[in-house]
Design an enzyme around this catalytic site. Structure first.
Site, PDB file in Angstrom:
ATOM      1  N   GLY A   1     -25.268  27.195 -87.173  1.00 63.18           N
ATOM      2  CA  GLY A   1     -25.728  25.920 -87.731  1.00 63.18           C
ATOM      3  C   GLY A   1     -26.987  25.480 -87.030  1.00 63.18           C
TER       4      GLY A   1
ATOM      5  N   CYS B   1     -22.721  31.959 -82.963  1.00 68.63           N
ATOM      6  CA  CYS B   1     -23.885  31.132 -82.640  1.00 68.63           C
ATOM      7  C   CYS B   1     -23.463  29.663 -82.455  1.00 68.63           C
ATOM      8  CB  CYS B   1     -24.957  31.319 -83.715  1.00 68.63           C
ATOM      9  SG  CYS B   1     -26.587  30.854 -83.123  1.00 68.63           S
ATOM     10  N   TYR B   2     -23.880  28.759 -83.339  1.00 68.71           N
ATOM     11  CA  TYR B   2     -23.444  27.363 -83.174  1.00 68.71           C
ATOM     12  C   TYR B   2     -21.922  27.279 -83.123  1.00 68.71           C
ATOM     13  CZ  TYR B   2     -23.030  22.322 -83.821  1.00 68.71           C
ATOM     14  OH  TYR B   2     -22.734  21.005 -83.651  1.00 68.71           O
TER      15      TYR B   2
ATOM     16  N   HIS C   1     -25.723  37.227 -84.630  1.00 68.59           N
ATOM     17  CA  HIS C   1     -25.191  37.083 -85.991  1.00 68.59           C
ATOM     18  C   HIS C   1     -24.653  38.420 -86.513  1.00 68.59           C
ATOM     19  CE1 HIS C   1     -26.378  32.939 -86.828  1.00 68.59           C
ATOM     20  NE2 HIS C   1     -27.368  33.192 -85.969  1.00 68.59           N
TER      21      HIS C   1
ATOM     22  N   SER D   1     -21.142  36.294-124.131  1.00 71.66           N
ATOM     23  CA  SER D   1     -22.569  36.451-124.390  1.00 71.66           C
ATOM     24  C   SER D   1     -22.951  37.918-124.241  1.00 71.66           C
ATOM     25  CB  SER D   1     -23.353  35.628-123.371  1.00 71.66           C
ATOM     26  OG  SER D   1     -23.156  36.176-122.081  1.00 71.66           O
TER      27      SER D   1
ATOM     28  N   ASP E   1     -20.529  37.991-116.397  1.00 68.84           N
ATOM     29  CA  ASP E   1     -19.571  36.948-116.025  1.00 68.84           C
ATOM     30  C   ASP E   1     -18.712  36.510-117.210  1.00 68.84           C
ATOM     31  OD1 ASP E   1     -20.761  37.177-113.590  1.00 68.84           O
ATOM     32  OD2 ASP E   1     -21.984  35.368-113.784  1.00 68.84           O
ATOM     33  N   SER E   2     -19.354  36.252-118.348  1.00 66.26           N
ATOM     34  CA  SER E   2     -18.551  35.778-119.477  1.00 66.26           C
ATOM     35  C   SER E   2     -17.610  36.879-119.960  1.00 66.26           C
ATOM     36  CB  SER E   2     -19.440  35.267-120.617  1.00 66.26           C
ATOM     37  OG  SER E   2     -20.082  36.321-121.284  1.00 66.26           O
TER      38      SER E   2
END
Ligand code: XMP
Length: 521
Positions: free
Chosen positions: A54, A81-82, A167, A221, A225-226
């Site tokens: 963060g 990290c944070y 990280h 469509s 996703d659809s």
């Protein structure tokens, strides 16, 4: 119940990546704000916590902190990290500003073996911090250091508490995925039950519990996703589902044919194909401004869709292909939204008449998980692994006026380009680094709003121009133009000019994003 790791978000730009890395280890992870209500977090029965990085400093007034219930839960905690500083702070250690900020690559010198860091000698890690640990909490030992960080990793192995100054979630820490996998599997004891089958089972149960015996409507469509959302709902409620495909006349070559082929078998009479091309072209007549095209297409779509819905008796539920990044991103308005460059007004988007209750079976899934689930549901690979296509379709690639004739030219040129790339193995669908080097993440043709002079068979021509766009990218936020082989470009240009009536010139777009966008409108 699925084993769950809760990732508490302290505002890092990498928080989503942590979730992805954990899920790659086949363990379900959810990202929640650090101050989410205790009941909603503990309701997930987490097997472990990961605390993200963060932007703040733990010693600042009003800085985010580790809620007490997290420590009281007794499960392992990994702070990054944070997150590590918040953990250290909560356990009575001391965090202070470092003399020098540390940013970039570092080699990790592992000083004590632990479940987490059995990752070879001196692995490369990615650092990005300005604070450091001055005093460790009781029970902690140093596990690794770097030239600049005497406490690059520390832990209280007895309690399963770990802190990493670097990280592990980013690509610049090559062993990071392994470190996170070790944490969730070895330290937290997860078995790895986040598999395509369990994702499907869970989605099916959720959908059934939500809709009961009611009817559900879906707009397919042809997009990933659809399609996957529809297939999941179909698996869950069978005959209660009706799906509508609106052919806007702005689709790619053969698109409606293979949407029909993919869904007709399973949906039978519950699949309604609406041919609305005339309606879209007349609404678009004379319009050239990109945002205006998007707005008109969005509105026309809603009208056509509502008519189809009412013919189907207005089912009370509507399937929506919202995916997890949309959920996470819509949650954090205080972090400021990127400026709107284009209205991504999706065809297949939500009718404004909001008396539908939404069914969102992909709400917890990342795009790559959506594709994997689609495959497991038996959807054709061409549909599941297809390249992105803007909701407004070919209209935003047909610069200038959108007429049936111009769209047809564009469609033919596009089909030639993608067929030639596919034949060379240059279209990639899977997010795979090796293929990315060689392939294009998105490739398409654009019809320009200008005419050019040419000569064909001793005759002067004055015809339209096609631009080819092909990019390499991982996240579509930035992109580079693809260095396609000359031979392929030559063949594509030659075929387009010969085969597409009314086109006499082909150009190749060599603009990266930024400053260009991927699409031209
Ligand atoms: P740009 O052109 O902004 O595109 O670099 C980034 C990605 O988004 C896609 N795109 C759209 N997708 N509706 C969509 O669903 C839209 O209006 C739209 N405009 C761009 C684009 O194809 C690329 O993958």
């Amino acid at each position: 119940m699925t084993e769950t790791i809760v990732i508490l978000d302290f505002g890092s730009q990498y928080s989503q990546l942590i979730v992805r890395r954990v899920r790659e280890a086949q363990v379900y992870a959810e990202l929640l704000p650090w101050d989410a209500p205790e009941e909603s977090v503990m309701g997930l029965a987490p097997k472990g916590f990961i605390l993200s990085g963060g932007p703040r400093s733990v010693y600042e007034a009003g800085a985010p902190f580790l809620p007490a219930y997290v420590l009281a839960s007794g499960v392992p905690i990994l702070g990054i990290c944070y997150g590590m500083q918040a953990l250290v702070d909560a356990l009575g250690g001391k965090v202070a500003p470092a003399a020098d900020r540390e940013y970039g690559f570092a080699a990790l010198d592992i000083s004590q073996s632990s479940a987490l860091l059995r990752v070879g000698d001196h692995p490369q890690v990615w650092m990005s911090h300005g604070d450091r640990i001055e005093v460790m909490p009781p029970g902690f030992t140093v596990l690794a250091k770097t030239d600049n960080s005497p406490m690059a990793a520390l832990g209280d192995l007895e309690h399963g508490y770990y802190g990493l100054q670097f990280h592990p979630e980013v690509g610049h820490t090559p062993a990071g995925g392994q470190i996170l996998e070790r944490f969730v599997r070895e330290v937290c004891g997860c078995q790895g039950d986040w598999t395509p089958e369990s994702i499907i089972d869970q989605a099916v149960q959720r959908i059934q519990a939500q809709v009961g015996a009611a009817r559900v409507l879906s707009a397919v469509s042809g997009g990933v996703d659809s399609s996957v959302a529809t297939a999941l709902v179909q698996r869950a409620v069978g005959e209660q589902l009706a799906a509508v495909f609106v052919d806007t006349g702005l689709m790619r070559q053969d698109e409606s044919t293979w949407v029909e082929a993919a869904f007709r078998d399973n949906l039978g009479g519950n699949l309604v194909m609406v041919d609305a091309a005339d309606q879209f072209f007349s609404a678009l007549a004379g319009v050239t401004a990109p945002e205006e095209k998007r707005r008109i297409i969005g509105e026309t779509f809603i009208r056509v869709f509502e008519t189809a819905a009412s013919e189907l008796g207005d089912p009370p539920y509507l399937v929506q292909g919202t995916i997890y990044p949309d959920v996470i991103e819509s949650r954090a308005p205080e972090r400021g939204h990127a400026q709107r460059i284009k209205t991504h007004h999706n065809v297949g988007g939500l009718p404004e008449r909001m008396d539908f209750a939404l069914v969102e079976p992909l709400r917890y899934l990342f795009k790559d998980e959506v594709r994997i689930v689609g495959e497991a549901l038996g959807l054709p690979a061409a549909l599941v692994w297809r390249q992105p296509f803007p909701g407004p379709g070919l209209a935003v690639r047909c610069l200038g006026e959108v007429t049936p004739e111009r769209v047809e030219k564009l469609r033919q040129a596009d089909a030639i380009f993608t067929a030639e790339l596919a034949a060379e193995g240059l279209l990639i669908y899977r997010q795979n680094q090796a293929a990315e080097a060689a392939g294009t993440a998105q490739a398409f043709a654009v019809l320009l709003p200008v005419k050019a002079v040419g000569v064909m068979g001793d005759q002067r021509t004055y015809e339209e121009v096609i631009a080819l766009r092909a990019v390499t990218t991982v996240d579509f936020m930035t992109a580079d133009w693809a260095r396609l082989p000359d031979g392929v470009l030559a063949r594509v240009a030659n075929r387009i000019v010969n085969e597409v009536q009314g086109v006499n010139r082909v150009a190749y777009d060599i603009t990266s994003k930024p400053p260009g966008t991927i699409e031209w409108e």
